[in-house]
Design an enzyme around this catalytic site. Structure first.
Site, PDB file in Angstrom:
ATOM      1  N   LYS A  43      -3.640 -29.708  23.242  1.00  0.00           N
ATOM      2  CA  LYS A  43      -4.740 -29.788  22.281  1.00  0.00           C
ATOM      3  C   LYS A  43      -4.597 -28.861  21.080  1.00  0.00           C
ATOM      4  CE  LYS A  43      -8.538 -31.459  23.065  1.00  0.00           C
ATOM      5  NZ  LYS A  43      -9.140 -32.588  22.373  1.00  0.00           N
TER       6      LYS A  43
ATOM      7  N   GLU B 107     -15.594 -27.013  13.289  1.00  0.00           N
ATOM      8  CA  GLU B 107     -16.735 -27.401  14.124  1.00  0.00           C
ATOM      9  C   GLU B 107     -17.832 -26.333  14.059  1.00  0.00           C
ATOM     10  OE1 GLU B 107     -15.470 -28.758  18.068  1.00  0.00           O
ATOM     11  OE2 GLU B 107     -13.598 -29.373  17.138  1.00  0.00           O
TER      12      GLU B 107
ATOM     13  N   HIS C  39     -19.458 -45.695   4.534  1.00  0.00           N
ATOM     14  CA  HIS C  39     -19.811 -45.999   5.933  1.00  0.00           C
ATOM     15  C   HIS C  39     -18.678 -45.589   6.876  1.00  0.00           C
ATOM     16  CE1 HIS C  39     -22.985 -48.676   4.247  1.00  0.00           C
ATOM     17  NE2 HIS C  39     -22.057 -48.897   3.340  1.00  0.00           N
TER      18      HIS C  39
ATOM     19  N   SER D 149      -6.854 -25.770  24.090  1.00  0.00           N
ATOM     20  CA  SER D 149      -7.765 -25.927  25.220  1.00  0.00           C
ATOM     21  C   SER D 149      -7.304 -25.032  26.353  1.00  0.00           C
ATOM     22  CB  SER D 149      -7.762 -27.386  25.663  1.00  0.00           C
ATOM     23  OG  SER D 149      -8.196 -27.491  26.993  1.00  0.00           O
TER      24      SER D 149
END
Ligand code: ARG
Length: 465
Positions: free
Chosen positions: A289, A296, A162, A283
């Protein structure tokens, strides 16, 4: 509408000529040009068989073969003209052959239809695709096994259920879970390959031919394991492609699960894994970043894999027996599915081969989350307490420890004994994630012995030893 008339050499039956828009609509050259190598190989094998059964003379076969090889070279060099009105790579190659060698070229299509020809080319393509995907999976697996088998594989990390901290395991054990996952994909693709490896050539348009073709010989020349038994099924069957697409879809789903885990593990909040800069981007606005964009994209690409499978199955649904032109579009699903997965696998291998566990951060937070609670219950079981009872005892102890803001291993013996008089002084050897991992006994558990066994299995299977 600029109805540019086109003329197809095989349209003896039809008077009308397609306008440019219709010609474009009918064409599949944009995708099936990728099949050219298989088409050339299939045609050479077919011609050799025609020669062997006496339907071509030796000189004719020689010219055909020479012509096809030269056409192949031209395609490779980007020099072959491919007019849209010829519809597909099969007609482009045959027309070029006829143009170059004349009459013998007009004999190549003897006993053959584009229906069995396309099915043959596709199967040759799918066979290579399955092999390439398996290789790609194995490279990814090797990278993961390298990580699991290195020093970092012995770090103690939390395993999650979980997405909550659950029980401690060795890092290598967690990494090898993905190796298992994609290992099933490799096995599935290898299994699909057996049904891909069937030669439809000689099935003709739908019913076979009255000419004495030696289908087994053509199949042998193309390295197929066997010939398709039924000519009708042979021309209309795309199950093998659906299986390949399912292999890609399932692989995509697995890669997305791995990618999601590592995206999460590499966040500041989790901090378990550090990805190599080469696989991250920054970024355009926020200078601090470091984003796991490659992962992704891999996570996102499962969508394409699933969509292509659904697309192909939808295309096949309710098709009547025999070939229907709908099938021309099978490649529009299968080819991107394979291309996307092979690219994703190559990147995945790079990501896995360069990632590092954040040992300090992991060690610093290992005491959080009561990873040893189950082990404490099992300690009580070994002292004769029924598991359900032990579960309740430890549950209450965890609540108490939480109040005190301490891990179980920091509770004084009296507190532990208050909960159960089955607790002895030896309890501390069972507490703490490091101790827990040392005690895993059953096969397949997250300890060192089990990890060594798994590593041996995969290192051998992947020829890494
Ligand atoms: N380009 C077509 C395909 O890929 C070729 C088959 C056409 N066959 C036919 N009978 N019209 O499926």
């Amino acid at each position: 509408m600029g109805a540019k008339a086109t003329k197809k050499s095989w349209h003896g039956r039809l008077a009308g000529e397609a306008d440019a828009v219709t010609a474009e609509f009918l064409a599949s050259l944009d995708v099936d040009r990728a099949l050219w190598r298989y088409d050339v190989a299939g045609s050479i094998a077919h011609a050799q068989m025609l020669r062997e059964v006496g339907l071509l003379r030796k000189a004719e076969f020689d010219e055909i073969k020479k012509g096809l090889l030269a056409i192949g070279e031209d395609i490779e060099a980007g020099k072959l003209d491919m007019p849209t009105e010829l519809e597909d790579i099969h007609m482009v190659i045959e027309s070029a052959l006829i143009e170059r060698v004349g009459e013998p070229g007009r004999k190549l299509h003897t006993g053959r239809s584009r229906n069995d020809q396309v099915a043959t080319d596709l199967r040759l393509w799918a066979r290579d695709a399955a092999d390439d995907l398996v290789e790609g999976i194995e490279d990814f697996q090797r990278a993961l096994v390298g990580l699991a088998g290195g020093e970092q594989g012995t770090l103690v990390v939390p395993a999650y259920t979980h997405l909550q901290r659950a029980q401690p395991v060795l890092a290598g054990h967690a990494v090898l879970a993905y190796v298992e996952m994609v290992g099933r994909d490799a096995a599935r693709l290898a299994d699909a390959r057996e049904r891909i490896d069937v030669c439809p050539l000689g099935a003709g348009a739908v019913a076979g031919t009255s000419l004495p073709l030696d289908r087994a010989r053509t199949a042998q020349l193309l390295g197929f394991a066997r010939i398709a038994r039924n000519s009708i099924d042979a021309t209309g069957d795309r199950d093998f492609l659906a299986e390949l697409c399912f292999g890609c879809a399932m692989l995509g789903v697995h890669l997305s699960r791995w990618a999601e885990d590592w995206i999460v593990y590499s966040t500041g909040e989790f901090g378990l894994i550090e990805l190599d800069d080469a696989y991250c981007t920054s970024s355009s606005m926020m200078p601090q970043k470091k984003n796991a964009d490659t992962l992704e994209l891999i996570r996102g690409q499962a969508a394409g894999g699933i969509a292509n499978l659904i697309g192909l199955l939808s295309l096949m649904k309710s098709l009547p027996l025999g070939y229907g032109r709908d099938l021309q579009d099978d490649k529009r699903f299968a080819m991107p599915a394979v291309a996307q997965m092979s690219q994703a696998l190559a990147v995945a291998a790079g990501v896995a081969g360069t990632a590092r566990f954040n040992a300090e951060r992991i060690a610093g937070s290992l005491d959080a989350g009561y990873l040893d609670a189950t082990a404490l219950a099992e300690y009580l079981v070994e002292k004769g307490v029924a598991f359900r009872t032990a579960h309740g005892i430890v549950g209450r102890l965890v609540a108490r420890a939480e109040e005190l803001g301490k891990p179980l291993s920091a509770l004084p013996l009296e507190t532990l004994r208050d909960a159960s008089d089955a607790v002895g002084e030896d309890v501390y050897k069972h507490l703490g994630p490091g101790n827990v991992v040392k005690r895993y006994a059953a096969d397949g558990a997250g300890g060192a012995r089990q990890l060594r066994k798994q590593l041996r299995y995969w290192q051998r299977k992947l020829a890494m030893d």
